[in-house]
Design an enzyme around this catalytic site. Sequence first.
Site, PDB file in Angstrom:
ATOM      1  N   SER A 154      47.601 -88.266 -24.051  1.00 13.15           N
ATOM      2  CA  SER A 154      46.730 -88.682 -25.156  1.00 13.15           C
ATOM      3  C   SER A 154      45.705 -89.715 -24.667  1.00 13.15           C
ATOM      4  O   SER A 154      44.908 -89.410 -23.790  1.00 13.15           O
ATOM      5  CB  SER A 154      47.611 -89.184 -26.304  1.00 13.15           C
ATOM      6  OG  SER A 154      46.870 -89.385 -27.464  1.00 13.15           O
ATOM      7  N   ASP A 166      47.052 -78.953 -32.577  1.00  5.83           N
ATOM      8  CA  ASP A 166      46.831 -80.387 -32.361  1.00  5.83           C
ATOM      9  C   ASP A 166      45.632 -80.844 -33.194  1.00  5.83           C
ATOM     10  O   ASP A 166      44.507 -80.392 -32.972  1.00  5.83           O
ATOM     11  CB  ASP A 166      46.566 -80.624 -30.864  1.00  5.83           C
ATOM     12  CG  ASP A 166      46.557 -82.099 -30.500  1.00  5.83           C
ATOM     13  OD1 ASP A 166      46.218 -82.913 -31.377  1.00  5.83           O
ATOM     14  OD2 ASP A 166      46.865 -82.423 -29.353  1.00  5.83           O
ATOM     15  N   HIS A 193      50.124 -82.689 -31.704  1.00  9.37           N
ATOM     16  CA  HIS A 193      49.714 -83.632 -30.657  1.00  9.37           C
ATOM     17  C   HIS A 193      50.904 -84.128 -29.828  1.00  9.37           C
ATOM     18  O   HIS A 193      50.714 -84.764 -28.788  1.00  9.37           O
ATOM     19  CB  HIS A 193      48.999 -84.817 -31.326  1.00  9.37           C
ATOM     20  CG  HIS A 193      48.241 -85.675 -30.367  1.00  9.37           C
ATOM     21  ND1 HIS A 193      47.225 -85.181 -29.578  1.00  9.37           N
ATOM     22  CD2 HIS A 193      48.345 -86.989 -30.053  1.00  9.37           C
ATOM     23  CE1 HIS A 193      46.735 -86.173 -28.830  1.00  9.37           C
ATOM     24  NE2 HIS A 193      47.403 -87.267 -29.095  1.00  9.37           N
TER      25      HIS A 193
HETATM   26  C1  MLT Z   1      42.103 -91.562 -28.084  1.00  7.91           C
HETATM   27  O1  MLT Z   1      41.679 -92.430 -28.833  1.00  7.91           O
HETATM   28  O2  MLT Z   1      42.165 -91.672 -26.863  1.00  7.91           O
HETATM   29  C2  MLT Z   1      42.550 -90.296 -28.726  1.00  7.91           C
HETATM   30  O3  MLT Z   1      42.157 -90.270 -30.050  1.00  7.91           O
HETATM   31  C3  MLT Z   1      44.009 -90.091 -28.589  1.00  7.91           C
HETATM   32  C4  MLT Z   1      44.768 -91.191 -29.244  1.00  7.91           C
HETATM   33  O4  MLT Z   1      45.010 -91.131 -30.443  1.00  7.91           O
HETATM   34  O5  MLT Z   1      45.122 -92.116 -28.556  1.00  7.91           O
END
Ligand code: MLT
Length: 201
Positions: free
Chosen positions: A102, A152, A183
């Site tokens: 992520s 996701d 996700h």
């Molecule tokens: C991010 O901000 O890198 C993406 O949205 C993934 C997350 O939720 O961290």
Amino acid sequence: MKHIFQEGLDKDAKVLVLLHGTGGTERDLLPLAERIAPRSSVLSIRGNVLENGMPRFFRRLAEGIFDEEDLLFRTKELNDFLDKAAVDYGFDRQNLVAIGYSNGANIAGSLLFHHPHALKGAILHHPMVPRRGVALPDMTGLPCFIGAGKNDPICSPEETEELSTLLKQAGASVTVHWESYGHQLTQPEVEAAAQWYQQAF
Ligand code: MLT
């Protein structure tokens, strides 16, 4: 940067750089390293940014909208930290493979986009396109695994395909593995990454 370094039994193996998701810590992905390359050294890093108390690797303006200036600053900060850690712990700076989930996958992608030779390969679990409209460095032959979820809501299938295409156009050797979940990082995805790693390195 706050981190854990675990020296591996195999000093010639790739050094795994672990990068957690939003709200995680440097402990989260240690089981992945154990599954993927149990004899490798591991450098697991905590993001320097806090969002409502949750560690991240760079700031965002909203869900999925990155603060580009901070992204570039934090990507360089991470790259510099990798340089320093290689000296401090005595590992080969040219031998790193990132495993990110992520937000951690997004900064790993940003390392690939902005710092040629920062990584020898990457496992990106549920990544997004870190930045658009920039020329990418030559990544000829660089092995890259992308784990994605067909449902996701954060990293859409279209964005996964877009990232895969960008990396391939830069010459990377990209494998996309799909699960039908959202996700979350699932065990079958980790198994797929582990099998891919055996082939790639
Ligand atoms: C991010 O901000 O890198 C993406 O949205 C993934 C997350 O939720 O961290």
